[in-house]
Design an enzyme around this catalytic site. Structure first.
Site, PDB file in Angstrom:
ATOM      1  N   ASP A   1       0.858  -1.183   0.000  1.00  0.00           N
ATOM      2  CA  ASP A   1       0.000   0.000   0.000  1.00  0.00           C
ATOM      3  C   ASP A   1       0.889   1.226   0.000  1.00  0.00           C
ATOM      4  O   ASP A   1       1.995   1.196   0.523  1.00  0.00           O
ATOM      5  CB  ASP A   1      -0.838   0.055   1.285  1.00  0.00           C
ATOM      6  CG  ASP A   1      -1.876  -1.048   1.311  1.00  0.00           C
ATOM      7  OD1 ASP A   1      -2.102  -1.674   0.266  1.00  0.00           O
ATOM      8  OD2 ASP A   1      -2.443  -1.278   2.392  1.00  0.00           O
TER       9      ASP A   1
ATOM     10  N   LYS B   1      -4.205   2.495  -2.575  1.00  0.00           N
ATOM     11  CA  LYS B   1      -4.851   2.566  -1.272  1.00  0.00           C
ATOM     12  C   LYS B   1      -4.523   3.832  -0.508  1.00  0.00           C
ATOM     13  O   LYS B   1      -4.236   3.795   0.686  1.00  0.00           O
ATOM     14  CB  LYS B   1      -4.471   1.344  -0.413  1.00  0.00           C
ATOM     15  CG  LYS B   1      -4.947   0.037  -0.982  1.00  0.00           C
ATOM     16  CD  LYS B   1      -5.987  -0.567  -0.093  1.00  0.00           C
ATOM     17  CE  LYS B   1      -6.642  -1.730  -0.809  1.00  0.00           C
ATOM     18  NZ  LYS B   1      -7.658  -2.371  -0.050  1.00  0.00           N
TER      19      LYS B   1
ATOM     20  N   MET C   1      -9.941   6.852   9.753  1.00  0.00           N
ATOM     21  CA  MET C   1     -10.575   7.344   8.516  1.00  0.00           C
ATOM     22  C   MET C   1     -11.701   8.335   8.817  1.00  0.00           C
ATOM     23  O   MET C   1     -12.733   8.329   8.155  1.00  0.00           O
ATOM     24  CB  MET C   1     -11.141   6.162   7.700  1.00  0.00           C
ATOM     25  CG  MET C   1     -10.083   5.170   7.295  1.00  0.00           C
ATOM     26  SD  MET C   1     -10.778   3.672   6.571  1.00  0.00           S
ATOM     27  CE  MET C   1     -11.285   2.761   8.013  1.00  0.00           C
TER      28      MET C   1
HETATM   29  N1  SAH Z   1      -4.643  -1.126   8.823  1.00  0.00           N
HETATM   30  C1  SAH Z   1      -4.347   0.213   9.213  1.00  0.00           C
HETATM   31  C2  SAH Z   1      -5.497   1.162   9.025  1.00  0.00           C
HETATM   32  C3  SAH Z   1      -5.832   1.419   7.596  1.00  0.00           C
HETATM   33  S1  SAH Z   1      -7.189   2.496   7.422  1.00  0.00           S
HETATM   34  C4  SAH Z   1      -3.863   0.216  10.667  1.00  0.00           C
HETATM   35  O1  SAH Z   1      -3.958  -0.788  11.344  1.00  0.00           O
HETATM   36  O2  SAH Z   1      -3.353   1.248  11.107  1.00  0.00           O
HETATM   37  C5  SAH Z   1      -6.406   4.038   7.155  1.00  0.00           C
HETATM   38  C6  SAH Z   1      -6.555   4.913   8.369  1.00  0.00           C
HETATM   39  O3  SAH Z   1      -5.564   4.576   9.316  1.00  0.00           O
HETATM   40  C7  SAH Z   1      -6.326   6.365   8.108  1.00  0.00           C
HETATM   41  O4  SAH Z   1      -7.501   6.975   7.598  1.00  0.00           O
HETATM   42  C8  SAH Z   1      -6.002   6.878   9.478  1.00  0.00           C
HETATM   43  O5  SAH Z   1      -7.155   7.008  10.268  1.00  0.00           O
HETATM   44  C9  SAH Z   1      -5.203   5.726  10.019  1.00  0.00           C
HETATM   45  N2  SAH Z   1      -3.761   5.931   9.882  1.00  0.00           N
HETATM   46  C10 SAH Z   1      -2.895   5.205   9.168  1.00  0.00           C
HETATM   47  N3  SAH Z   1      -1.638   5.654   9.340  1.00  0.00           N
HETATM   48  C11 SAH Z   1      -1.714   6.690  10.190  1.00  0.00           C
HETATM   49  C12 SAH Z   1      -0.777   7.566  10.789  1.00  0.00           C
HETATM   50  N4  SAH Z   1       0.541   7.476  10.542  1.00  0.00           N
HETATM   51  N5  SAH Z   1      -1.222   8.521  11.638  1.00  0.00           N
HETATM   52  C13 SAH Z   1      -2.524   8.641  11.915  1.00  0.00           C
HETATM   53  N6  SAH Z   1      -3.451   7.841  11.387  1.00  0.00           N
HETATM   54  C14 SAH Z   1      -3.058   6.869  10.543  1.00  0.00           C
END
Ligand code: SAH
Length: 508
Positions: free
Chosen positions: A41, A63, A177
């Protein structure tokens, strides 16, 4: 590859963590370095993709919210296709594969196709955001329950699958999200009974040097986040625990947090400077202004290597010299005995360390880590007259050391064991950061990095507002010769002192 059959394919769904490449598991690194194919991703840390095998196939499947990405069915089909061809496939996913990551759907598709798979968990964004913002998700005094919620399901949707009323009773809520829906989320929570004053935090780019955190009451958070221009990816944390950040915030308080630092060293040496800067919270951009290449022709080097025993002293003025000369001994299928009984001098601790990596101890290191001091100590404290001295250096090396040794009666052989090459351009990320005024510091660890940087930068890029840090007086002079002023000069002339000099300036 799964430990049972080396020839059959396998898919590993790997959690890549939240963004900081050091927040991955040892298992993630193991599978990544072994993989034949990596489907990743865009949110997966870029540094992770670089630890893969050079011959590995790397496919970005997108993604990123709002950007085109491969439809999920195609990702599933690719996983099945690559694995059926007998490949070890790593599916690298941001955070944890099973937390809002569609890992369940991918695994289900694999099960249906009879494809073997494994799952490597990762640090999920909500947990990372909490840690890096200084907000314990649970705490005996304030929260016994925590819930991860998707913010994508519009809170105003008629048939939301989220049981909002139940969320009113959970102490800590973590929304993923949810940036675009922040207002609806806050309104909905207040409508179901959450007090409007509930402390709320939005953490953007958690765990990375560009992390930003906004804290406000639930009723104000949408407006405050909008004013601060918070953008995805961000998580929203709601609950009394958010208040603990007042005492527990640590990451954003690191001395170089929020500062962008360019590292102009050659790529092979960049991490020695980049790592300590990163630990201090800096946003480091590796922008090599110099490249270390082998000589175009090895004849002179090889002749000297075969005759090393005739030298009384071998003098190294950089770790590159050590690696180049010792590397050539290896390439010629000789070993450490080729050095004979020569004494060894090193300009400073980094060079001495490079020698120790090759099981060699420097007999002489000057107190000041400059070639001038090295020349002085060699001529003043050793019986150098009449001695054969080999200087293993770059193709363009300043003549002072040779002159000093010759005037003291030594027989000097200058050997260009490596070449310093000026790259054609600075990396695009660095140029863009300079153009937009985002760079706070540029670090220089040699005069050539100064001269090269200025030569390869376009004329319209103005670096005069940027603070410049030099490893020592010679590099500082090179900066002055270019009409600029060094803000910090390392004393002693080491990487550690260079970092300390930057920190000292920032704390003034
Ligand atoms: N599988 C991932 C989530 C994917 S959905 C996990 O476990 O983290 C994508 C969402 O993850 C984004 O919209 C945001 O809410 C969050 N996200 C991912 N990376 C982030 C980061 N570095 N800081 C803050 N939020 C993050």
């Amino acid at each position: 590859m799964d430990g049972t059959d080396a020839n059959s394919g396998l898919v590993v769904l790997v959690g890549a963590g939240p963004g900081d490449a050091t927040l991955v598991t040892a298992a993630a690194i193991k599978w990544l370095t072994a993989a034949d194919t990596i489907l990743y991703d865009r949110l997966a840390p870029a540094a992770l993709v670089t630890i893969t095998r050079p011959d590995a196939e790397k496919i970005c499947v997108g993604k990123v919210p709002g950007e085109p990405s491969l439809p999920q069915e195609q990702i599933n089909a690719l996983l099945i296709e690559k694995c059926s061809a007998g490949r070890l496939v790593v599916r690298l996913k941001g955070g944890d594969p099973f937390v809002f990551g569609r890992g369940g759907e991918e695994a289900a598709a694999l099960t249906k196709a009879g494809i073997p798979f494994r799952i490597v968990p990762g640090v999920t964004a909500g947990v990372a955001a909490a840690a890096f913002a200084g907000i314990p998700l649970t705490d005996r005094r304030a929260a016994s329950t925590v819930v991860f919620v998707t913010g994508q399901e519009a809170a105003d949707k008629a048939h939301s699958s989220i049981d909002w009323a139940s969320l009113a009773r959970i102490e800590t809520l973590v929304f993923y999200m949810g940036v675009a829906k922040l207002e609806q989320i806050a309104e909905k929570l207040i409508a179901v009974g959450r007090t409007p004053q509930t402390p709320t935090a939005v953490v953007q780019n958690a765990s990375t040097p560009t992390q930003r955190t906004v804290v406000a009451a639930l009723c104000d958070i949408a407006e405050r986040a909008r004013a601060a221009e918070i953008k995805p990816p961000a998580v929203i944390i709601v609950g009394a625990v958010v208040d603990m950040r007042r005492q527990l915030a640590w990451f954003e308080k690191l001395p170089l947090f929020g500062r962008t630092v360019l590292v102009t060293r050659p790529q092979t040496r960049a991490s020695q400077l980049a790592d300590p800067l990163l630990l201090l919270g800096a946003n480091v951009i590796e922008a090599p202004a110099i490249r270390i290449d082998p000589p175009e022709d090895f004849r002179a080097v090889d002749a000297a290597v075969r005759a090393l025993r005739q030298f009384d002293w071998i003098v190294f003025t950089s770790p590159n010299g050590v690696e180049a000369l010792l590397g050539r001994i290896e390439a010629l299928e000789l070993d450490a005995r080729a050095l004979g009984g020569a004494k060894i001098a090193a300009v400073g601790p980094a060079t001495a360390e490079a020698l120790r990596d090759k099981f060699l101890r420097a007999d002489l290191i000057p107190d000041q880590f400059t070639t001038e001091a090295l020349g002085q100590i060699l001529t003043e404290t050793t019986q150098i007259r009449g001695k054969n001295v080999l200087l293993a250096r770059a193709d363009v090396a300043r003549p002072q050391l040779t002159q000093a040794l010759r005037s003291a009666g030594a027989k000097v052989t200058n050997l260009a064991v490596y070449r310093t090459v000026r790259p054609d351009a600075l990396c695009a990320e660095a140029v863009e950061a300079l153009r937009t005024g985002k760079v706070n510091w540029i670090t220089f660890t040699s005069s050539s990095t100064v001269e090269n940087l200025l030569a390869i930068l376009d004329d319209d890029v103005d670096i005069s507002p940027v603070k410049l840090a030099a490893i020592g007086p010679v590099t500082a002079d090179a900066i002055r010769r270019c009409g600029l002023t060094p803000t910090a000069v390392a004393e002693p002339h080491t990487i550690g002192a260079l970092v300390a000099a930057i920190v000292a300036q920032e704390q003034q």
